[in-house]
Design an enzyme around this catalytic site. Structure first.
Site, PDB file in Angstrom:
ATOM      1  N   ASP A 150     -40.399  -3.980 -30.121  1.00 51.28           N
ATOM      2  CA  ASP A 150     -40.276  -4.773 -28.901  1.00 51.28           C
ATOM      3  C   ASP A 150     -40.723  -3.919 -27.728  1.00 51.28           C
ATOM      4  O   ASP A 150     -41.068  -2.747 -27.886  1.00 51.28           O
ATOM      5  CB  ASP A 150     -38.853  -5.312 -28.719  1.00 51.28           C
ATOM      6  CG  ASP A 150     -37.817  -4.221 -28.405  1.00 51.28           C
ATOM      7  OD1 ASP A 150     -38.197  -3.068 -28.090  1.00 51.28           O
ATOM      8  OD2 ASP A 150     -36.609  -4.508 -28.472  1.00 51.28           O
ATOM      9  N   GLY A 151     -40.739  -4.530 -26.540  1.00 49.30           N
ATOM     10  CA  GLY A 151     -41.086  -3.774 -25.331  1.00 49.30           C
ATOM     11  C   GLY A 151     -42.412  -4.208 -24.745  1.00 49.30           C
ATOM     12  O   GLY A 151     -43.467  -3.878 -25.276  1.00 49.30           O
ATOM     13  N   GLY A 152     -42.363  -4.973 -23.666  1.00 46.05           N
ATOM     14  CA  GLY A 152     -43.581  -5.390 -22.979  1.00 46.05           C
ATOM     15  C   GLY A 152     -44.253  -6.608 -23.566  1.00 46.05           C
ATOM     16  O   GLY A 152     -45.349  -6.978 -23.127  1.00 46.05           O
ATOM     17  N   SER A 157     -26.214 -10.889 -29.232  1.00 49.48           N
ATOM     18  CA  SER A 157     -25.749  -9.635 -28.650  1.00 49.48           C
ATOM     19  C   SER A 157     -24.236  -9.487 -28.777  1.00 49.48           C
ATOM     20  O   SER A 157     -23.486 -10.470 -28.719  1.00 49.48           O
ATOM     21  CB  SER A 157     -26.146  -9.572 -27.177  1.00 49.48           C
ATOM     22  OG  SER A 157     -25.530  -8.482 -26.519  1.00 49.48           O
ATOM     23  N   GLY A 199     -27.916  -9.182 -23.627  1.00 50.47           N
ATOM     24  CA  GLY A 199     -26.575  -9.328 -23.084  1.00 50.47           C
ATOM     25  C   GLY A 199     -26.522 -10.338 -21.958  1.00 50.47           C
ATOM     26  O   GLY A 199     -27.463 -10.462 -21.164  1.00 50.47           O
ATOM     27  N   TYR A 233     -31.090  -8.027 -12.939  1.00 51.61           N
ATOM     28  CA  TYR A 233     -30.473  -7.419 -14.120  1.00 51.61           C
ATOM     29  C   TYR A 233     -31.362  -7.616 -15.346  1.00 51.61           C
ATOM     30  O   TYR A 233     -31.540  -6.699 -16.155  1.00 51.61           O
ATOM     31  CB  TYR A 233     -29.093  -8.022 -14.367  1.00 51.61           C
ATOM     32  CG  TYR A 233     -28.408  -7.461 -15.591  1.00 51.61           C
ATOM     33  CD1 TYR A 233     -27.922  -6.159 -15.595  1.00 51.61           C
ATOM     34  CD2 TYR A 233     -28.272  -8.215 -16.754  1.00 51.61           C
ATOM     35  CE1 TYR A 233     -27.303  -5.623 -16.720  1.00 51.61           C
ATOM     36  CE2 TYR A 233     -27.652  -7.691 -17.879  1.00 51.61           C
ATOM     37  CZ  TYR A 233     -27.177  -6.397 -17.853  1.00 51.61           C
ATOM     38  OH  TYR A 233     -26.575  -5.869 -18.972  1.00 51.61           O
ATOM     39  N   ARG A 281     -29.705   2.320 -13.723  1.00 50.30           N
ATOM     40  CA  ARG A 281     -30.445   1.122 -13.324  1.00 50.30           C
ATOM     41  C   ARG A 281     -30.202   0.853 -11.842  1.00 50.30           C
ATOM     42  O   ARG A 281     -29.232   0.205 -11.460  1.00 50.30           O
ATOM     43  CB  ARG A 281     -30.027  -0.054 -14.207  1.00 50.30           C
ATOM     44  CG  ARG A 281     -30.306   0.246 -15.679  1.00 50.30           C
ATOM     45  CD  ARG A 281     -29.711  -0.780 -16.614  1.00 50.30           C
ATOM     46  NE  ARG A 281     -29.768  -0.286 -17.996  1.00 50.30           N
ATOM     47  CZ  ARG A 281     -29.188  -0.883 -19.025  1.00 50.30           C
ATOM     48  NH1 ARG A 281     -28.513  -2.005 -18.835  1.00 50.30           N
ATOM     49  NH2 ARG A 281     -29.278  -0.367 -20.227  1.00 50.30           N
ATOM     50  N   HIS A 289     -35.401   0.111 -25.477  1.00 47.43           N
ATOM     51  CA  HIS A 289     -34.418  -0.742 -24.808  1.00 47.43           C
ATOM     52  C   HIS A 289     -35.032  -1.433 -23.597  1.00 47.43           C
ATOM     53  O   HIS A 289     -34.393  -1.608 -22.555  1.00 47.43           O
ATOM     54  CB  HIS A 289     -33.187   0.070 -24.387  1.00 47.43           C
ATOM     55  CG  HIS A 289     -31.896  -0.689 -24.494  1.00 47.43           C
ATOM     56  ND1 HIS A 289     -31.061  -0.581 -25.576  1.00 47.43           N
ATOM     57  CD2 HIS A 289     -31.295  -1.589 -23.661  1.00 47.43           C
ATOM     58  CE1 HIS A 289     -30.003  -1.357 -25.403  1.00 47.43           C
ATOM     59  NE2 HIS A 289     -30.127  -1.978 -24.248  1.00 47.43           N
ATOM     60  N   ARG A 310     -37.021 -10.340 -22.708  1.00 46.32           N
ATOM     61  CA  ARG A 310     -37.142 -10.891 -21.363  1.00 46.32           C
ATOM     62  C   ARG A 310     -37.914 -12.210 -21.367  1.00 46.32           C
ATOM     63  O   ARG A 310     -37.530 -13.155 -20.677  1.00 46.32           O
ATOM     64  CB  ARG A 310     -37.855  -9.891 -20.447  1.00 46.32           C
ATOM     65  CG  ARG A 310     -37.027  -8.689 -20.018  1.00 46.32           C
ATOM     66  CD  ARG A 310     -37.814  -7.831 -19.046  1.00 46.32           C
ATOM     67  NE  ARG A 310     -37.036  -6.710 -18.556  1.00 46.32           N
ATOM     68  CZ  ARG A 310     -37.010  -5.504 -19.150  1.00 46.32           C
ATOM     69  NH1 ARG A 310     -37.696  -5.297 -20.269  1.00 46.32           N
ATOM     70  NH2 ARG A 310     -36.274  -4.538 -18.637  1.00 46.32           N
TER      71      ARG A 310
END
Length: 377
Positions: free
Chosen positions: A306-308, A106, A79, A24, A164, A275, A330
């Site tokens: 954000d992202g990566g 969140s 989340g 997830y 997903r 996202h 993450r």
């Protein structure tokens, strides 16, 4: 195992967590093309190495919305973070406060606002979705403000949940999901003991506080799907700008025209984000669109991205591409799952060292000097 990077934390988290939780967190939408592009495009950004620039005294501090922070990093809203470590959001906010950076809670956190705010030595930021239940939105905004939240991060890129596929395979969703999750927990006793037994209650704390009864993991996917609002438009959200007394950041911007709309809406900041590759598979990466968005609105509002982002070098790359600050998601949850608060603090220390190294090797003394001129052409 030896841990020296977010990659090591990811592997340690994969071993410790039940598969439904790891996937997830780790997965994206569809074939996960955008998820991979976030990482690949950012790592493809090349920097100009400079020498003999006298960069011994370094200033890593930033100022956002009149507040000083020690690093150009904020912990992104994730989340169910409380399912990755015992009372995970509490451990994460303690780590953020120790390093003098923002923690963004969140809407769908396990720990409720009151529990997290009570453990924070600095004002938290709060993330809110566009939901059909306007009473819930008003209630949680009121509670966030009363508990000292200074900044509302308003997520607009989730009018419907992304597809997903990993969740169906992992047991996070699907008809046999509850049984599979129990079996997985039994096969991961370290997590089951630490979080499954001592991390209770396992519900969505902010939603339960509003509804007056527990909203557990079994209700999570259904509640989200029933409450997202695909018909929403900018004009429908003016009441939020009118009612929220603090700073407002719009999260989920991938197009310069949307960035201009956010500015016209009265936002104080934006987050350039897809996202985490969890919504539209095939959307451009944050690194790919950030320069054009910065060209459109830089200096008119605060730009986060954000992202990566997995390393301090990735943070530095985002700043060079035009961001004023960077959200990590993450990466910090891998660390949280592995070592709790200590893991998040360790990750932040690793990232800080990376940023310092990048500053010396590109010849800058302050992050205010970081910009497109540091990109190798």
């Amino acid at each position: 195992m030896i841990i020296s990077s977010a990659t090591d934390f990811r592997e340690a988290a994969r071993r410790k967590l039940p598969p439904f939780l790891f996937h997830y967190l780790d997965g994206g939408a569809g074939a996960e093309q955008t998820l991979r592009a976030n990482v690949d495009d950012l790592q493809a950004v090349k920097l100009r190495q400079r020498v003999l620039r006298g960069s011994e005294q370094l200033d890593l501090g930033v100022q956002w919305f009149g507040e000083d922070y020690a690093l150009p990093i904020a912990l992104a809203p994730v989340g169910l973070a409380g399912m990755y470590a015992r009372r995970g959001e509490v451990q994460a906010v303690r780590a953020a406060c120790r390093h003098h950076i923002p923690f963004i809670q969140s809407t769908v956190s396990v720990c409720p606002l009151a529990e997290v705010a009570a453990q924070a030595s600095k004002p938290i930021w709060f993330q809110l979705y566009v939901l059909k239940d306007r009473d819930f939105m008003r209630d949680v905004m009121r509670r966030a403000w009363e508990l000292g939240a200074t900044t509302l991060v308003f997520t607009v890129d989730m009018p419907v949940p992304g597809n997903r596929y990993r969740d169906a395979h992992s047991g996070m969703s699907g008809a046999n999901g509850p049984m599979r999750r129990v079996l997985q927990a039994m096969l991961h006793p370290r997590w089951a003991w630490d979080v499954g037994v001592f991390g209770r209650p396992h519900d969505l704390g902010n939603i339960s506080a509003f509804r007056g009864n527990a909203t557990g993991l079994a209700d999570y996917i259904g509640w989200l799907g029933a409450n997202f609002d695909p018909g929403i438009a900018w004009q429908d959200l003016q009441w939020i700008r009118d009612e929220w007394k603090g700073r407002l950041v719009i999260k989920g911007i991938l197009d310069p025209d949307d960035a201009r709309d956010a500015l016209a809406f009265g936002a104080d900041g934006i987050v350039v984000s897809n996202h985490g590759g969890r919504q539209l598979d095939g959307a451009l990466s944050s690194a790919a669109v950030l320069p054009s968005i910065a060209e459109a609105v830089k200096g008119k509002l605060t730009i986060f991205a954000d992202g990566g982002v997995r390393t301090g070098t990735d943070v530095f790359r985002m700043l060079a591409l035009g961001a004023d600050g960077v959200l990590i998601g993450r990466a910090f949850v891998y660390a949280l799952a592995t070592q709790g608060q200590a893991g998040v603090e360790r990750l932040l220390a690793i990232m800080e060292k990376d940023i310092r190294t990048n500053m010396v090797l590109t010849g800058v003394k302050s992050l205010r000097e970081v910009g497109p001129q540091l990109l190798a052409r």
